[in-house]
Design a protein around this motif. Structure first.
Motif, PDB file in Angstrom:
ATOM      1  N   TYR A   1     -15.612  -6.032   1.124  1.00 55.35           N
ATOM      2  CA  TYR A   1     -15.266  -5.414  -0.149  1.00 55.35           C
ATOM      3  C   TYR A   1     -16.216  -4.287  -0.510  1.00 55.35           C
ATOM      4  CZ  TYR A   1     -12.136  -9.370  -0.890  1.00 55.35           C
ATOM      5  OH  TYR A   1     -11.133 -10.288  -0.775  1.00 55.35           O
ATOM      6  N   ARG A   2     -15.691  -3.359  -1.264  1.00 50.31           N
ATOM      7  CA  ARG A   2     -16.494  -2.222  -1.722  1.00 50.31           C
ATOM      8  C   ARG A   2     -17.303  -2.601  -2.956  1.00 50.31           C
ATOM      9  NH1 ARG A   2     -12.543   3.098  -1.170  1.00 50.31           N
ATOM     10  NH2 ARG A   2     -11.898   2.736   0.960  1.00 50.31           N
TER      11      ARG A   2
ATOM     12  N   ALA B   1      -2.989  -2.257 -11.858  1.00 50.83           N
ATOM     13  CA  ALA B   1      -4.311  -1.724 -11.521  1.00 50.83           C
ATOM     14  C   ALA B   1      -4.810  -2.258 -10.183  1.00 50.83           C
ATOM     15  CB  ALA B   1      -5.305  -2.063 -12.626  1.00 50.83           C
ATOM     16  N   LEU B   2      -4.366  -3.449  -9.790  1.00 46.34           N
ATOM     17  CA  LEU B   2      -4.821  -4.058  -8.543  1.00 46.34           C
ATOM     18  C   LEU B   2      -4.042  -3.596  -7.318  1.00 46.34           C
ATOM     19  CD1 LEU B   2      -5.335  -7.749  -9.738  1.00 46.34           C
ATOM     20  CD2 LEU B   2      -7.128  -6.132  -9.098  1.00 46.34           C
TER      21      LEU B   2
ATOM     22  N   SER C   1      -5.094  -0.940  -4.555  1.00 44.73           N
ATOM     23  CA  SER C   1      -6.507  -0.590  -4.673  1.00 44.73           C
ATOM     24  C   SER C   1      -7.215  -0.927  -3.365  1.00 44.73           C
ATOM     25  CB  SER C   1      -7.151  -1.338  -5.833  1.00 44.73           C
ATOM     26  OG  SER C   1      -7.148  -2.732  -5.582  1.00 44.73           O
ATOM     27  N   PRO C   2      -8.358  -0.293  -3.073  1.00 41.92           N
ATOM     28  CA  PRO C   2      -9.032  -0.541  -1.796  1.00 41.92           C
ATOM     29  C   PRO C   2      -9.328  -2.009  -1.532  1.00 41.92           C
ATOM     30  CG  PRO C   2      -9.950   1.409  -2.845  1.00 41.92           C
ATOM     31  CD  PRO C   2      -9.013   0.800  -3.835  1.00 41.92           C
ATOM     32  N   ASN C   3      -9.819  -2.711  -2.522  1.00 41.87           N
ATOM     33  CA  ASN C   3     -10.151  -4.118  -2.304  1.00 41.87           C
ATOM     34  C   ASN C   3      -8.907  -4.978  -2.120  1.00 41.87           C
ATOM     35  OD1 ASN C   3     -12.917  -3.880  -2.250  1.00 41.87           O
ATOM     36  ND2 ASN C   3     -13.194  -4.363  -4.413  1.00 41.87           N
ATOM     37  N   GLN C   4      -7.815  -4.620  -2.777  1.00 38.63           N
ATOM     38  CA  GLN C   4      -6.584  -5.404  -2.595  1.00 38.63           C
ATOM     39  C   GLN C   4      -6.024  -5.186  -1.196  1.00 38.63           C
ATOM     40  OE1 GLN C   4      -2.838  -4.407  -2.771  1.00 38.63           O
ATOM     41  NE2 GLN C   4      -2.581  -6.566  -2.229  1.00 38.63           N
TER      42      GLN C   4
ATOM     43  N   ALA D   1       2.875   1.509  -3.523  1.00 44.12           N
ATOM     44  CA  ALA D   1       2.113   1.163  -4.720  1.00 44.12           C
ATOM     45  C   ALA D   1       2.639   1.869  -5.961  1.00 44.12           C
ATOM     46  CB  ALA D   1       0.637   1.493  -4.510  1.00 44.12           C
ATOM     47  N   ASP D   2       2.933   3.155  -5.868  1.00 47.93           N
ATOM     48  CA  ASP D   2       3.385   3.891  -7.052  1.00 47.93           C
ATOM     49  C   ASP D   2       4.719   3.359  -7.557  1.00 47.93           C
ATOM     50  OD1 ASP D   2       1.132   5.463  -6.974  1.00 47.93           O
ATOM     51  OD2 ASP D   2       2.106   7.130  -5.926  1.00 47.93           O
TER      52      ASP D   2
ATOM     53  N   GLU E   1       0.830  -1.208   0.000  1.00 52.58           N
ATOM     54  CA  GLU E   1       0.000   0.000   0.000  1.00 52.58           C
ATOM     55  C   GLU E   1       0.860   1.253   0.000  1.00 52.58           C
ATOM     56  OE1 GLU E   1      -3.714   2.014   2.464  1.00 52.58           O
ATOM     57  OE2 GLU E   1      -2.652   0.293   3.300  1.00 52.58           O
TER      58      GLU E   1
ATOM     59  N   LYS F   1       4.154  -0.049  -9.195  1.00 52.15           N
ATOM     60  CA  LYS F   1       3.502   0.074 -10.499  1.00 52.15           C
ATOM     61  C   LYS F   1       4.496   0.533 -11.558  1.00 52.15           C
ATOM     62  CE  LYS F   1      -1.133   0.939  -8.663  1.00 52.15           C
ATOM     63  NZ  LYS F   1      -2.268   1.858  -8.571  1.00 52.15           N
TER      64      LYS F   1
END
Length: 267
Positions: A266-267, A244-245, A248-251, A78-79, A75, A82
């Motif tokens: 999960y959202r 993309a994953l 992300s909030p769900n990851q 992440a940048d 988290e 990626k």
């Protein structure tokens, strides 16, 4: 530290052995270990007298996959992750995380993975990058990235289509379920079963050494070419989907729920 955790025996051959050497963590992989593995593969690809390579893990396990500390830290990074996913080094097709699994296709001699204990996530993808896999019937294998809200992205687009039908590949990727070695063999993920996979791998490597090295190398090249697909496009798709994953909030929720042993929200 990375050299100690990825150990190479007989690097000049005829049979080199590459060991994950972090038994107290079931050979869970750090970024340094992944980078070291890529360096080892590149070095072995240049060894003129090499006839075979064996991949194995110390302490009764092949590898539990990525160290959970890396997953927890995604988290905040992440940048950076990626950027590395989407920008392979030196203009190549494979990125930093794909190279430890795909590098073995650049080694001209057979690469054999001796699988026992756990072989999860990144560990399994590295084993899939070998030419042959010998596993104990009670070994435990899983394409486990889905447990962490991710996809497998270490060259599986190159290896899995040669081994599994699309429906079986989807089921294993989506569920992240754990297979026993016997089921993995029945599905085609494992080449053969043995109660002593390392001994079996060594025997196979010695048998290959009795054949013409030119014919063995040519045989590997021939089969790789026969089964060749759109490698560059597949590796790029892995990277784009994973980027993309990550973070992300769900990851993030998936990792937190797994580590806290609770159902995810999960959202």
């Amino acid at each position: 530290m990375s050299e100690e955790l990825v150990r190479v025996e007989n690097p000049q051959g005829p049979i080199a052995e590459v060991w994950f050497d972090r038994p107290k963590k079931k050979n869970a992989l750090t970024l340094d270990m992944l980078d070291r593995l890529t360096d080892v593969g590149r070095a072995l690809a240049k060894e003129a007298h090499l006839r075979a390579v064996i991949l194995a893990g110390t302490g009764g396990d092949f590898s539990a996959g990525l160290d959970t500390d890396l997953l927890v830290g995604m988290e905040g990074q992440a940048d950076t992750l990626k950027t590395e996913l989407l920008n392979p080094p030196d203009g190549g097709a494979a990125n930093r995380f794909q190279l430890p699994a795909t590098i073995w296709s650049q080694v001209s001699v057979p690469v054999i993975a001796a699988v026992e204990g756990v072989c999860f996530g990144a560990g399994l993808q590295i084993a899939l990058g070998a030419d042959l896999r010998i596993a104990r019937p009670d070994a435990r294998l899983s394409i486990m990235e889905g447990k962490w809200g991710l996809i497998p992205d270490m060259g599986i687009s190159e290896t899995l289509p040669h081994l599994l039908s699309a429906d079986r590949a989807k089921e294993l990727i989506m569920t992240a379920r754990i297979l026993q070695g016997a089921e993995a063999h029945a599905l085609g993920l494992v080449t053969r079963l043995s109660d002593a996979p390392l001994e079996e791998a060594r025997n196979l490597a010695r048998a290959l050494c009795s054949r013409s090295p030119d014919a063995v190398r040519a045989g590997k090249r021939l089969v790789d070419r026969i089964y060749e697909n759109a490698l560059v496009q597949g590796l790029r798709l892995e990277a784009e989907l994973q980027a993309a994953l990550i973070g992300s909030p769900n990851q993030v929720e998936t990792v937190a729920a797994a580590l806290q042993n609770r159902p995810p929200s999960y959202r």
